[in-house]
Design a protein around this motif. Structure first.
Motif, PDB file in Angstrom:
ATOM      1  N   ASP A  31      37.814 -14.398  19.320  1.00 48.42           N
ATOM      2  CA  ASP A  31      37.269 -15.001  18.116  1.00 48.42           C
ATOM      3  C   ASP A  31      37.946 -16.007  17.500  1.00 48.42           C
ATOM      4  O   ASP A  31      36.947 -16.607  16.709  1.00 48.42           O
ATOM      5  N   HIS A  32      39.499 -17.099  18.026  1.00 45.91           N
ATOM      6  CA  HIS A  32      38.881 -17.843  17.417  1.00 45.91           C
ATOM      7  C   HIS A  32      39.247 -18.697  17.972  1.00 45.91           C
ATOM      8  O   HIS A  32      39.851 -20.658  17.571  1.00 45.91           O
ATOM      9  N   GLY A  33      38.898 -18.968  19.541  1.00 43.90           N
ATOM     10  CA  GLY A  33      38.919 -19.576  20.087  1.00 43.90           C
ATOM     11  C   GLY A  33      40.748 -20.588  20.297  1.00 43.90           C
ATOM     12  O   GLY A  33      40.640 -21.675  20.397  1.00 43.90           O
ATOM     13  N   LEU A  34      40.759 -19.522  20.877  1.00 42.45           N
ATOM     14  CA  LEU A  34      42.554 -19.989  20.681  1.00 42.45           C
ATOM     15  C   LEU A  34      43.176 -19.685  22.325  1.00 42.45           C
ATOM     16  O   LEU A  34      42.584 -18.325  22.750  1.00 42.45           O
ATOM     17  N   THR A  35      44.430 -20.496  22.897  1.00 45.28           N
ATOM     18  CA  THR A  35      44.805 -19.344  24.281  1.00 45.28           C
ATOM     19  C   THR A  35      45.846 -18.931  23.549  1.00 45.28           C
ATOM     20  O   THR A  35      45.515 -17.855  22.588  1.00 45.28           O
ATOM     21  N   VAL A  36      46.275 -17.515  24.825  1.00 44.41           N
ATOM     22  CA  VAL A  36      46.893 -16.157  24.648  1.00 44.41           C
ATOM     23  C   VAL A  36      48.439 -16.994  23.912  1.00 44.41           C
ATOM     24  O   VAL A  36      48.725 -16.334  22.918  1.00 44.41           O
ATOM     25  N   GLU A  37      48.481 -18.339  24.265  1.00 45.08           N
ATOM     26  CA  GLU A  37      49.944 -18.668  23.743  1.00 45.08           C
ATOM     27  C   GLU A  37      49.645 -19.236  22.751  1.00 45.08           C
ATOM     28  O   GLU A  37      51.012 -18.782  21.684  1.00 45.08           O
ATOM     29  N   GLU A  38      48.258 -20.127  21.971  1.00 41.50           N
ATOM     30  CA  GLU A  38      48.783 -20.079  20.878  1.00 41.50           C
ATOM     31  C   GLU A  38      48.854 -19.404  19.742  1.00 41.50           C
ATOM     32  O   GLU A  38      49.158 -18.844  18.879  1.00 41.50           O
ATOM     33  N   THR A  39      47.483 -18.017  20.625  1.00 39.72           N
ATOM     34  CA  THR A  39      47.937 -16.686  19.371  1.00 39.72           C
ATOM     35  C   THR A  39      49.079 -16.428  19.179  1.00 39.72           C
ATOM     36  O   THR A  39      49.657 -15.272  17.742  1.00 39.72           O
ATOM     37  N   CYS A  40      49.926 -16.316  20.487  1.00 41.44           N
ATOM     38  CA  CYS A  40      51.105 -15.421  20.646  1.00 41.44           C
ATOM     39  C   CYS A  40      51.820 -16.254  18.980  1.00 41.44           C
ATOM     40  O   CYS A  40      53.169 -15.643  18.613  1.00 41.44           O
ATOM     41  N   ARG A  41      52.306 -17.242  18.988  1.00 40.64           N
ATOM     42  CA  ARG A  41      52.858 -18.389  18.271  1.00 40.64           C
ATOM     43  C   ARG A  41      52.669 -18.082  16.994  1.00 40.64           C
ATOM     44  O   ARG A  41      53.475 -17.424  16.062  1.00 40.64           O
ATOM     45  N   VAL A  42      51.360 -17.502  16.727  1.00 36.98           N
ATOM     46  CA  VAL A  42      50.477 -17.482  15.374  1.00 36.98           C
ATOM     47  C   VAL A  42      51.127 -16.481  14.825  1.00 36.98           C
ATOM     48  O   VAL A  42      51.712 -16.047  13.680  1.00 36.98           O
ATOM     49  N   LEU A  43      50.703 -15.129  15.772  1.00 38.52           N
ATOM     50  CA  LEU A  43      51.306 -13.932  15.544  1.00 38.52           C
ATOM     51  C   LEU A  43      53.156 -13.884  15.394  1.00 38.52           C
ATOM     52  O   LEU A  43      53.858 -12.818  14.255  1.00 38.52           O
ATOM     53  N   GLU A  44      53.868 -14.434  15.912  1.00 38.84           N
ATOM     54  CA  GLU A  44      55.380 -14.117  16.145  1.00 38.84           C
ATOM     55  C   GLU A  44      55.153 -15.114  14.535  1.00 38.84           C
ATOM     56  O   GLU A  44      56.234 -14.343  13.873  1.00 38.84           O
ATOM     57  N   LEU A  45      54.910 -15.926  14.354  1.00 40.71           N
ATOM     58  CA  LEU A  45      55.103 -16.992  13.017  1.00 40.71           C
ATOM     59  C   LEU A  45      54.930 -15.590  11.416  1.00 40.71           C
ATOM     60  O   LEU A  45      55.770 -15.388  10.376  1.00 40.71           O
ATOM     61  N   SER A  46      53.382 -15.334  11.922  1.00 44.66           N
ATOM     62  CA  SER A  46      53.149 -13.865  11.078  1.00 44.66           C
ATOM     63  C   SER A  46      54.571 -13.160  10.980  1.00 44.66           C
ATOM     64  O   SER A  46      54.869 -12.521   9.663  1.00 44.66           O
ATOM     65  N   MET A  47      55.358 -12.413  11.462  1.00 40.34           N
ATOM     66  CA  MET A  47      56.119 -11.372  12.156  1.00 40.34           C
ATOM     67  C   MET A  47      57.580 -11.599  11.355  1.00 40.34           C
ATOM     68  O   MET A  47      58.092 -11.351  10.655  1.00 40.34           O
ATOM     69  N   LYS A  48      57.742 -13.211  12.026  1.00 42.89           N
ATOM     70  CA  LYS A  48      58.931 -12.748  11.010  1.00 42.89           C
ATOM     71  C   LYS A  48      58.560 -13.477   9.132  1.00 42.89           C
ATOM     72  O   LYS A  48      59.826 -13.105   8.885  1.00 42.89           O
ATOM     73  N   ILE A  49      57.680 -14.425   8.728  1.00 45.62           N
ATOM     74  CA  ILE A  49      57.625 -14.020   7.722  1.00 45.62           C
ATOM     75  C   ILE A  49      57.222 -12.372   7.163  1.00 45.62           C
ATOM     76  O   ILE A  49      58.066 -12.721   5.697  1.00 45.62           O
TER      77      ILE A  49
END
Length: 80
Positions: A31-49
């Motif tokens: 949906d956001h035109g990201l790679t799986v790796e980029e998406t995982c990084r975004v989710l990881e940062l969100s989980m840290k916050i």
């Protein structure tokens, strides 16, 4: 969110929700035109916050308990 005495183990969380997590990653990446790796990084940062917020909430609750304990000890000391 779990509390101090009602916290599910992380293993239980991932065993039960792993497939949902992978589906979420695929959907978000698409949906956001990201790679799986980029998406995982975004989710990881969100989980840290989110984790930092939870720790803040737990520390506040612990601080209140300590403050209440100090007040109770002070009241007992005054009665002696």
């Amino acid at each position: 969110m779990g509390t101090l005495f009602n916290q599910p183990t992380r293993k239980d969380y991932f065993d039960n929700d792993a497939v949902k997590f992978l589906d979420t990653v695929k959907i978000l990446a698409r949906d956001h035109g990201l790679t799986v790796e980029e998406t995982c990084r975004v989710l990881e940062l969100s989980m840290k916050i989110d984790d930092y917020d939870r720790k803040d909430e737990h520390i506040v609750a612990l601080g209140r308990l300590i403050k209440d304990l100090i007040n109770e000890i002070s009241m007992l000391r005054e009665k002696l």
